[in-house]
Write a protein that holds these residues in place. Structure first.
Motif, PDB file in Angstrom:
ATOM      1  N   GLU A 298     -18.507  -0.244   7.918  1.00 20.73           N
ATOM      2  CA  GLU A 298     -17.919   0.834   7.120  1.00 20.73           C
ATOM      3  C   GLU A 298     -17.519   2.019   7.990  1.00 20.73           C
ATOM      4  O   GLU A 298     -16.454   2.607   7.799  1.00 20.73           O
ATOM      5  N   LYS A 302     -13.789   3.492   8.677  1.00 21.26           N
ATOM      6  CA  LYS A 302     -13.540   4.909   8.401  1.00 21.26           C
ATOM      7  C   LYS A 302     -12.841   5.582   9.583  1.00 21.26           C
ATOM      8  O   LYS A 302     -11.891   6.360   9.417  1.00 21.26           O
ATOM      9  N   GLU A 305      -9.262   4.383   9.929  1.00 20.24           N
ATOM     10  CA  GLU A 305      -8.469   5.074   8.915  1.00 20.24           C
ATOM     11  C   GLU A 305      -8.125   6.489   9.376  1.00 20.24           C
ATOM     12  O   GLU A 305      -6.984   6.955   9.216  1.00 20.24           O
ATOM     13  N   THR A 306      -9.092   7.162   9.971  1.00 18.40           N
ATOM     14  CA  THR A 306      -8.859   8.526  10.465  1.00 18.40           C
ATOM     15  C   THR A 306      -7.809   8.539  11.561  1.00 18.40           C
ATOM     16  O   THR A 306      -6.875   9.348  11.544  1.00 18.40           O
ATOM     17  N   HIS A 341     -11.482   1.589   2.727  1.00 16.91           N
ATOM     18  CA  HIS A 341     -11.029   1.999   4.067  1.00 16.91           C
ATOM     19  C   HIS A 341     -10.001   1.010   4.614  1.00 16.91           C
ATOM     20  O   HIS A 341      -8.960   1.404   5.159  1.00 16.91           O
ATOM     21  N   THR A 344      -6.656   1.247   2.805  1.00 12.38           N
ATOM     22  CA  THR A 344      -5.994   2.519   3.152  1.00 12.38           C
ATOM     23  C   THR A 344      -5.313   2.424   4.514  1.00 12.38           C
ATOM     24  O   THR A 344      -4.195   2.936   4.703  1.00 12.38           O
TER      25      THR A 344
END
Length: 415
Positions: A298, A302, A305-306, A341, A344
Protein backbone atom coordinates in the motif's frame (compact mmCIF):
# COMPACT_ATOMS: atom_id res chain seq x y z
CA UNK A 1 22.87 -4.41 48.66
CA UNK A 2 24.65 -7.78 48.19
CA UNK A 3 22.74 -10.41 46.26
CA UNK A 4 22.43 -13.69 48.16
CA UNK A 5 23.06 -15.77 45.05
CA UNK A 6 26.49 -14.18 44.67
CA UNK A 7 27.96 -15.77 47.83
CA UNK A 8 30.67 -18.11 46.59
CA UNK A 9 31.33 -21.51 48.19
CA UNK A 10 34.95 -22.53 47.61
CA UNK A 11 35.66 -26.30 47.41
CA UNK A 12 37.88 -27.22 50.38
CA UNK A 13 40.54 -28.96 48.26
CA UNK A 14 41.02 -25.72 46.29
CA UNK A 15 42.28 -24.01 49.46
CA UNK A 16 45.88 -24.03 50.62
CA UNK A 17 46.14 -25.77 54.03
CA UNK A 18 48.48 -23.02 55.20
CA UNK A 19 46.92 -19.75 53.93
CA UNK A 20 43.36 -21.12 53.54
CA UNK A 21 43.11 -19.10 50.31
CA UNK A 22 42.36 -20.48 46.85
CA UNK A 23 45.63 -21.79 45.45
CA UNK A 24 47.15 -19.91 42.54
CA UNK A 25 50.00 -22.34 41.88
CA UNK A 26 49.29 -25.69 43.57
CA UNK A 27 52.32 -27.92 44.24
CA UNK A 28 52.58 -31.28 46.05
CA UNK A 29 55.12 -32.54 48.55
CA UNK A 30 56.38 -36.11 48.74
CA UNK A 31 53.68 -36.76 51.36
CA UNK A 32 51.03 -36.21 48.69
CA UNK A 33 49.61 -33.07 50.31
CA UNK A 34 49.11 -30.06 48.00
CA UNK A 35 49.86 -26.45 49.00
CA UNK A 36 50.07 -23.10 47.29
CA UNK A 37 53.64 -22.66 46.05
CA UNK A 38 54.29 -19.36 47.85
CA UNK A 39 53.00 -20.67 51.19
CA UNK A 40 54.94 -23.96 51.25
CA UNK A 41 58.08 -22.30 49.92
CA UNK A 42 57.95 -19.82 52.81
CA UNK A 43 57.49 -22.75 55.25
CA UNK A 44 60.52 -24.58 53.91
CA UNK A 45 62.66 -21.44 53.68
CA UNK A 46 62.08 -20.94 57.41
CA UNK A 47 64.01 -24.19 58.09
CA UNK A 48 61.05 -26.53 58.58
CA UNK A 49 61.52 -30.14 57.38
CA UNK A 50 58.03 -31.49 58.05
CA UNK A 51 54.73 -31.51 56.15
CA UNK A 52 52.57 -28.80 57.73
CA UNK A 53 49.37 -30.82 57.38
CA UNK A 54 50.61 -34.27 58.54
CA UNK A 55 53.73 -33.22 60.50
CA UNK A 56 55.61 -36.08 58.81
CA UNK A 57 59.34 -35.59 58.34
CA UNK A 58 60.02 -34.91 54.70
CA UNK A 59 62.27 -37.42 52.95
CA UNK A 60 62.65 -34.83 50.17
CA UNK A 61 61.92 -31.13 49.94
CA UNK A 62 61.21 -31.33 46.22
CA UNK A 63 57.88 -29.79 45.18
CA UNK A 64 55.96 -31.01 42.14
CA UNK A 65 53.36 -28.82 40.28
CA UNK A 66 49.86 -30.29 40.52
CA UNK A 67 48.69 -29.51 36.96
CA UNK A 68 45.39 -31.34 37.25
CA UNK A 69 44.31 -29.40 40.33
CA UNK A 70 45.52 -26.14 38.80
CA UNK A 71 43.33 -26.78 35.75
CA UNK A 72 40.30 -27.56 37.93
CA UNK A 73 40.80 -24.36 39.89
CA UNK A 74 41.05 -22.39 36.64
CA UNK A 75 37.79 -23.85 35.30
CA UNK A 76 36.04 -23.11 38.58
CA UNK A 77 37.42 -19.54 38.70
CA UNK A 78 36.24 -18.86 35.14
CA UNK A 79 32.73 -20.07 35.92
CA UNK A 80 32.56 -17.91 39.05
CA UNK A 81 33.78 -14.85 37.12
CA UNK A 82 31.17 -15.42 34.39
CA UNK A 83 28.44 -15.76 37.01
CA UNK A 84 29.46 -12.56 38.75
CA UNK A 85 29.71 -10.62 35.47
CA UNK A 86 26.29 -11.89 34.42
CA UNK A 87 24.77 -10.81 37.72
CA UNK A 88 26.40 -7.39 37.47
CA UNK A 89 25.21 -7.02 33.89
CA UNK A 90 21.65 -7.85 34.92
CA UNK A 91 21.88 -5.32 37.72
CA UNK A 92 23.17 -2.65 35.32
CA UNK A 93 20.40 -3.39 32.82
CA UNK A 94 17.61 -3.51 35.35
CA UNK A 95 14.80 -1.04 34.82
CA UNK A 96 15.20 1.94 37.18
CA UNK A 97 12.31 3.34 39.19
CA UNK A 98 10.69 6.62 38.17
CA UNK A 99 12.47 8.52 40.97
CA UNK A 100 15.79 6.99 40.03
CA UNK A 101 15.16 7.81 36.37
CA UNK A 102 14.63 11.48 37.17
CA UNK A 103 17.98 11.48 39.01
CA UNK A 104 19.65 9.85 36.01
CA UNK A 105 18.23 12.45 33.61
CA UNK A 106 19.30 15.34 35.83
CA UNK A 107 22.79 13.89 36.10
CA UNK A 108 23.18 13.67 32.31
CA UNK A 109 23.56 17.44 32.04
CA UNK A 110 26.55 17.34 34.40
CA UNK A 111 28.21 13.94 34.11
CA UNK A 112 29.00 13.87 30.41
CA UNK A 113 31.21 10.78 30.69
CA UNK A 114 28.26 8.67 31.91
CA UNK A 115 25.71 9.79 29.33
CA UNK A 116 25.88 6.64 27.24
CA UNK A 117 25.29 4.44 30.28
CA UNK A 118 22.43 6.70 31.38
CA UNK A 119 20.83 6.53 27.93
CA UNK A 120 21.01 2.72 28.03
CA UNK A 121 19.05 2.76 31.30
CA UNK A 122 16.50 5.17 29.82
CA UNK A 123 16.04 2.89 26.79
CA UNK A 124 15.34 -0.06 29.12
CA UNK A 125 12.85 2.05 31.07
CA UNK A 126 11.05 3.27 27.94
CA UNK A 127 10.84 -0.17 26.34
CA UNK A 128 9.19 -1.70 29.41
CA UNK A 129 5.76 -0.10 29.08
CA UNK A 130 3.60 2.57 27.47
CA UNK A 131 3.16 4.14 30.89
CA UNK A 132 6.94 4.60 31.19
CA UNK A 133 7.09 6.27 27.79
CA UNK A 134 4.31 8.62 28.79
CA UNK A 135 6.19 9.43 32.01
CA UNK A 136 9.36 10.26 30.06
CA UNK A 137 7.55 12.46 27.55
CA UNK A 138 6.08 14.55 30.36
CA UNK A 139 9.38 15.22 32.14
CA UNK A 140 9.99 18.93 31.69
CA UNK A 141 12.94 19.60 29.39
CA UNK A 142 13.68 15.93 28.62
CA UNK A 143 12.89 15.94 24.87
CA UNK A 144 14.66 19.32 24.34
CA UNK A 145 17.70 17.82 26.11
CA UNK A 146 17.76 14.90 23.65
CA UNK A 147 17.55 17.33 20.74
CA UNK A 148 20.49 19.30 22.21
CA UNK A 149 22.52 16.10 22.22
CA UNK A 150 21.78 15.69 18.52
CA UNK A 151 22.39 19.35 17.76
CA UNK A 152 25.72 19.48 19.62
CA UNK A 153 27.05 16.45 17.80
CA UNK A 154 28.44 18.65 15.04
CA UNK A 155 27.67 16.18 12.33
CA UNK A 156 28.79 13.21 14.42
CA UNK A 157 32.41 14.34 14.77
CA UNK A 158 32.53 15.00 18.50
CA UNK A 159 30.42 12.05 19.70
CA UNK A 160 30.23 8.37 18.85
CA UNK A 161 27.67 6.82 16.55
CA UNK A 162 26.68 4.58 19.47
CA UNK A 163 25.75 7.64 21.53
CA UNK A 164 23.62 9.11 18.72
CA UNK A 165 22.11 5.67 18.20
CA UNK A 166 20.85 5.67 21.80
CA UNK A 167 19.59 9.26 21.62
CA UNK A 168 17.52 8.52 18.51
CA UNK A 169 16.12 5.31 20.01
CA UNK A 170 14.95 7.14 23.14
CA UNK A 171 13.50 9.98 21.08
CA UNK A 172 11.62 7.51 18.89
CA UNK A 173 10.21 5.66 21.91
CA UNK A 174 8.73 8.80 23.49
CA UNK A 175 7.51 10.42 20.25
CA UNK A 176 4.04 8.91 20.38
CA UNK A 177 3.53 10.41 23.84
CA UNK A 178 5.06 13.82 23.11
CA UNK A 179 2.21 16.09 22.05
CA UNK A 180 4.06 19.19 20.83
CA UNK A 181 5.34 18.16 17.37
CA UNK A 182 5.62 21.82 16.39
CA UNK A 183 8.10 22.39 19.23
CA UNK A 184 10.08 19.31 18.25
CA UNK A 185 10.22 20.47 14.62
CA UNK A 186 11.44 23.94 15.61
CA UNK A 187 14.07 22.51 17.96
CA UNK A 188 15.45 20.09 15.37
CA UNK A 189 15.40 22.28 12.28
CA UNK A 190 16.62 25.56 13.74
CA UNK A 191 20.17 26.90 13.45
CA UNK A 192 22.81 25.20 11.34
CA UNK A 193 20.99 21.91 10.92
CA UNK A 194 23.33 19.79 13.04
CA UNK A 195 20.37 17.64 14.08
CA UNK A 196 19.92 16.58 10.47
CA UNK A 197 23.65 15.80 10.31
CA UNK A 198 23.23 13.50 13.29
CA UNK A 199 20.14 11.84 11.83
CA UNK A 200 22.00 11.27 8.57
CA UNK A 201 24.91 9.66 10.43
CA UNK A 202 22.51 7.31 12.24
CA UNK A 203 20.87 6.37 8.93
CA UNK A 204 24.31 5.61 7.51
CA UNK A 205 25.95 3.77 10.40
CA UNK A 206 23.38 3.13 13.13
CA UNK A 207 21.73 -0.13 14.16
CA UNK A 208 18.52 -1.32 12.50
CA UNK A 209 16.46 -0.09 15.47
CA UNK A 210 18.03 3.37 15.40
CA UNK A 211 17.63 3.70 11.62
CA UNK A 212 13.96 2.85 12.01
CA UNK A 213 13.80 5.40 14.83
CA UNK A 214 15.56 8.03 12.74
CA UNK A 215 13.02 7.57 9.92
CA UNK A 216 10.13 7.92 12.35
CA UNK A 217 11.57 11.04 13.96
CA UNK A 218 12.05 12.66 10.56
CA UNK A 219 8.49 11.71 9.64
CA UNK A 220 7.13 13.29 12.83
CA UNK A 221 8.78 16.67 12.16
CA UNK A 222 7.81 16.83 8.46
CA UNK A 223 4.59 18.64 9.27
CA UNK A 224 4.65 21.53 6.77
CA UNK A 225 6.14 22.41 3.41
CA UNK A 226 9.14 24.18 4.92
CA UNK A 227 10.14 21.23 7.10
CA UNK A 228 9.65 18.76 4.25
CA UNK A 229 11.94 20.81 1.99
CA UNK A 230 14.58 21.17 4.70
CA UNK A 231 14.67 17.44 5.31
CA UNK A 232 14.71 16.49 1.63
CA UNK A 233 17.25 19.23 0.92
CA UNK A 234 19.79 17.80 3.36
CA UNK A 235 22.57 16.42 1.16
CA UNK A 236 22.69 12.64 1.26
CA UNK A 237 19.60 12.18 3.41
CA UNK A 238 17.20 11.22 0.62
CA UNK A 239 19.73 8.74 -0.73
CA UNK A 240 19.99 7.06 2.66
CA UNK A 241 16.21 6.83 2.97
CA UNK A 242 16.08 5.15 -0.44
CA UNK A 243 18.70 2.63 0.71
CA UNK A 244 16.35 1.60 3.51
CA UNK A 245 13.64 0.44 1.12
CA UNK A 246 15.55 -2.01 -1.08
CA UNK A 247 13.93 -5.49 -1.12
CA UNK A 248 16.83 -7.13 0.76
CA UNK A 249 16.28 -5.00 3.88
CA UNK A 250 14.36 -5.84 7.04
CA UNK A 251 10.57 -5.37 6.43
CA UNK A 252 10.28 -3.06 9.45
CA UNK A 253 13.10 -0.93 8.04
CA UNK A 254 11.46 -0.82 4.60
CA UNK A 255 8.15 0.23 6.09
CA UNK A 256 9.72 2.98 8.20
CA UNK A 257 11.61 4.32 5.17
CA UNK A 258 8.48 4.30 3.01
CA UNK A 259 6.44 6.10 5.68
CA UNK A 260 9.10 8.79 5.97
CA UNK A 261 9.24 9.25 2.19
CA UNK A 262 5.45 9.56 2.04
CA UNK A 263 5.51 12.30 4.68
CA UNK A 264 8.14 14.44 2.91
CA UNK A 265 7.26 13.87 -0.77
CA UNK A 266 4.28 16.22 -1.14
CA UNK A 267 6.16 19.29 -2.51
CA UNK A 268 6.63 19.12 -6.29
CA UNK A 269 10.36 19.73 -5.97
CA UNK A 270 10.75 16.58 -3.88
CA UNK A 271 8.64 14.47 -6.25
CA UNK A 272 10.94 15.45 -9.09
CA UNK A 273 14.00 14.67 -6.96
CA UNK A 274 12.64 11.22 -6.12
CA UNK A 275 11.98 10.46 -9.79
CA UNK A 276 15.45 11.62 -10.78
CA UNK A 277 17.04 9.37 -8.17
CA UNK A 278 15.53 6.27 -9.77
CA UNK A 279 12.94 5.55 -7.12
CA UNK A 280 10.51 3.95 -9.61
CA UNK A 281 12.89 1.03 -10.24
CA UNK A 282 13.08 0.39 -6.49
CA UNK A 283 9.29 0.56 -6.19
CA UNK A 284 8.86 -1.86 -9.11
CA UNK A 285 11.11 -4.40 -7.40
CA UNK A 286 9.19 -4.08 -4.14
CA UNK A 287 5.86 -4.59 -5.92
CA UNK A 288 7.25 -7.63 -7.73
CA UNK A 289 8.30 -9.27 -4.45
CA UNK A 290 5.80 -12.02 -3.68
CA UNK A 291 6.44 -11.82 0.08
CA UNK A 292 5.90 -8.07 0.48
CA UNK A 293 3.45 -7.29 3.27
CA UNK A 294 0.11 -5.59 2.70
CA UNK A 295 1.32 -2.44 4.43
CA UNK A 296 4.46 -2.21 2.30
CA UNK A 297 2.46 -2.76 -0.91
CA UNK A 298 0.00 0.00 0.00
CA UNK A 299 2.80 2.43 0.86
CA UNK A 300 4.70 1.71 -2.37
CA UNK A 301 1.56 2.31 -4.45
CA UNK A 302 0.88 5.51 -2.51
CA UNK A 303 4.36 6.79 -3.35
CA UNK A 304 4.08 5.85 -7.02
CA UNK A 305 0.77 7.70 -7.11
CA UNK A 306 2.49 10.73 -5.57
CA UNK A 307 5.37 10.66 -8.04
CA UNK A 308 2.98 10.17 -10.97
CA UNK A 309 1.63 13.69 -10.43
CA UNK A 310 4.80 15.20 -11.92
CA UNK A 311 6.03 14.87 -15.50
CA UNK A 312 9.38 13.36 -14.48
CA UNK A 313 7.63 10.72 -12.39
CA UNK A 314 5.24 9.74 -15.16
CA UNK A 315 8.12 9.43 -17.56
CA UNK A 316 9.94 7.04 -15.21
CA UNK A 317 6.77 4.98 -14.67
CA UNK A 318 6.09 4.63 -18.39
CA UNK A 319 9.68 3.87 -19.36
CA UNK A 320 10.18 1.20 -16.71
CA UNK A 321 9.13 -2.15 -18.30
CA UNK A 322 8.20 -3.66 -14.93
CA UNK A 323 6.27 -0.86 -13.25
CA UNK A 324 2.89 -0.81 -15.05
CA UNK A 325 2.50 -4.63 -15.11
CA UNK A 326 3.42 -4.73 -11.40
CA UNK A 327 0.78 -2.08 -10.63
CA UNK A 328 -1.85 -4.05 -12.57
CA UNK A 329 -1.08 -7.11 -10.43
CA UNK A 330 -2.16 -5.13 -7.37
CA UNK A 331 -5.46 -3.84 -8.78
CA UNK A 332 -7.44 -6.80 -7.41
CA UNK A 333 -7.26 -9.04 -4.34
CA UNK A 334 -4.90 -6.90 -2.22
CA UNK A 335 -6.94 -4.29 -0.38
CA UNK A 336 -9.36 -1.48 -1.18
CA UNK A 337 -6.61 1.06 -0.46
CA UNK A 338 -4.15 -0.70 -2.76
CA UNK A 339 -6.81 -0.87 -5.46
CA UNK A 340 -7.52 2.84 -5.21
CA UNK A 341 -3.83 3.79 -5.40
CA UNK A 342 -3.20 1.42 -8.33
CA UNK A 343 -6.20 2.63 -10.35
CA UNK A 344 -5.34 6.27 -9.64
CA UNK A 345 -1.84 5.73 -11.05
CA UNK A 346 -3.17 4.06 -14.20
CA UNK A 347 -5.83 6.74 -14.60
CA UNK A 348 -3.20 9.47 -14.23
CA UNK A 349 -0.75 8.17 -16.83
CA UNK A 350 -3.21 6.60 -19.29
CA UNK A 351 -6.28 8.85 -19.14
CA UNK A 352 -5.30 12.20 -17.67
CA UNK A 353 -1.96 12.54 -19.48
CA UNK A 354 -2.62 10.07 -22.35
CA UNK A 355 0.79 8.41 -22.32
CA UNK A 356 0.95 6.00 -25.26
CA UNK A 357 3.63 3.76 -23.72
CA UNK A 358 1.57 3.29 -20.56
CA UNK A 359 -1.55 2.49 -22.56
CA UNK A 360 0.30 -0.16 -24.55
CA UNK A 361 1.76 -1.63 -21.34
CA UNK A 362 -1.73 -1.94 -19.85
CA UNK A 363 -3.04 -3.66 -22.98
CA UNK A 364 -0.11 -6.13 -23.13
CA UNK A 365 -0.57 -7.01 -19.44
CA UNK A 366 -4.27 -7.84 -19.99
CA UNK A 367 -5.22 -4.77 -18.02
CA UNK A 368 -8.58 -4.42 -19.75
CA UNK A 369 -9.84 -7.64 -18.21
CA UNK A 370 -8.79 -6.50 -14.75
CA UNK A 371 -10.51 -3.14 -15.20
CA UNK A 372 -13.73 -4.82 -16.30
CA UNK A 373 -13.61 -7.21 -13.37
CA UNK A 374 -12.95 -4.32 -11.04
CA UNK A 375 -16.02 -2.44 -12.27
CA UNK A 376 -18.17 -5.44 -11.41
CA UNK A 377 -16.72 -5.65 -7.91
CA UNK A 378 -17.75 -3.72 -4.82
CA UNK A 379 -15.34 -0.84 -5.49
CA UNK A 380 -15.73 2.76 -4.41
CA UNK A 381 -17.51 5.31 -6.66
CA UNK A 382 -14.21 7.07 -7.31
CA UNK A 383 -12.51 3.85 -8.44
CA UNK A 384 -15.53 2.97 -10.58
CA UNK A 385 -15.44 6.37 -12.30
CA UNK A 386 -11.69 6.16 -12.99
CA UNK A 387 -12.15 2.63 -14.37
CA UNK A 388 -14.88 3.90 -16.69
CA UNK A 389 -12.57 6.69 -17.88
CA UNK A 390 -9.86 4.14 -18.61
CA UNK A 391 -12.26 2.01 -20.63
CA UNK A 392 -13.12 5.05 -22.76
CA UNK A 393 -9.45 5.41 -23.66
CA UNK A 394 -9.10 1.80 -24.72
CA UNK A 395 -12.46 1.78 -26.53
CA UNK A 396 -11.10 4.11 -29.19
CA UNK A 397 -7.77 2.29 -29.39
CA UNK A 398 -7.73 0.29 -32.62
CA UNK A 399 -5.32 -2.24 -31.12
CA UNK A 400 -7.73 -3.00 -28.31
CA UNK A 401 -9.89 -6.09 -28.10
CA UNK A 402 -12.43 -4.29 -26.00
CA UNK A 403 -15.22 -4.84 -28.51
CA UNK A 404 -15.11 -8.53 -27.64
CA UNK A 405 -15.49 -7.80 -23.96
CA UNK A 406 -18.47 -5.45 -24.46
CA UNK A 407 -20.85 -8.32 -25.14
CA UNK A 408 -19.18 -11.36 -23.63
CA UNK A 409 -17.98 -10.42 -20.15
CA UNK A 410 -20.94 -8.85 -18.40
CA UNK A 411 -21.44 -12.10 -16.48
CA UNK A 412 -17.87 -12.30 -15.13
CA UNK A 413 -17.59 -11.94 -11.41
CA UNK A 414 -14.47 -10.30 -10.01
CA UNK A 415 -13.18 -13.18 -7.84
Amino acid sequence: MVREDLYITVPSFFKCPISLDVMKSPVSLCTGVTYDRSSIQRWLDNGNNTCPATMQVLQSKEIVPNRTLQRLIQIWSDSVRERVNSAESQADNSVPSQDRLVEIIRGMEIQTEKRLDSLSKIVCFAEESEENRKFLAKIDGFVPMLVRFLDNADGGVSVSVEFLDHVVRVLDLVLSKFEDCELLKNLMLKGQGNCLDSMLLVLQQGSTDSRIGSSRVLQSIAIDAESKLLIAGKEGLMSELLKLITPDKDPALIEAGLSCLISISIPRRIKIKLAQQGVIKIFSKLLSESNSSLSITEKVLKLIETVSSCKEGRSEICEDPVCVPAILQKVLKVSSMATEHAVTILWSVCYLFRDQMAQEAVTKANGLTKILLLMQSNCTPAVRQMSADLLKIFRVNSKSCLSCYDTKTTHIMPF
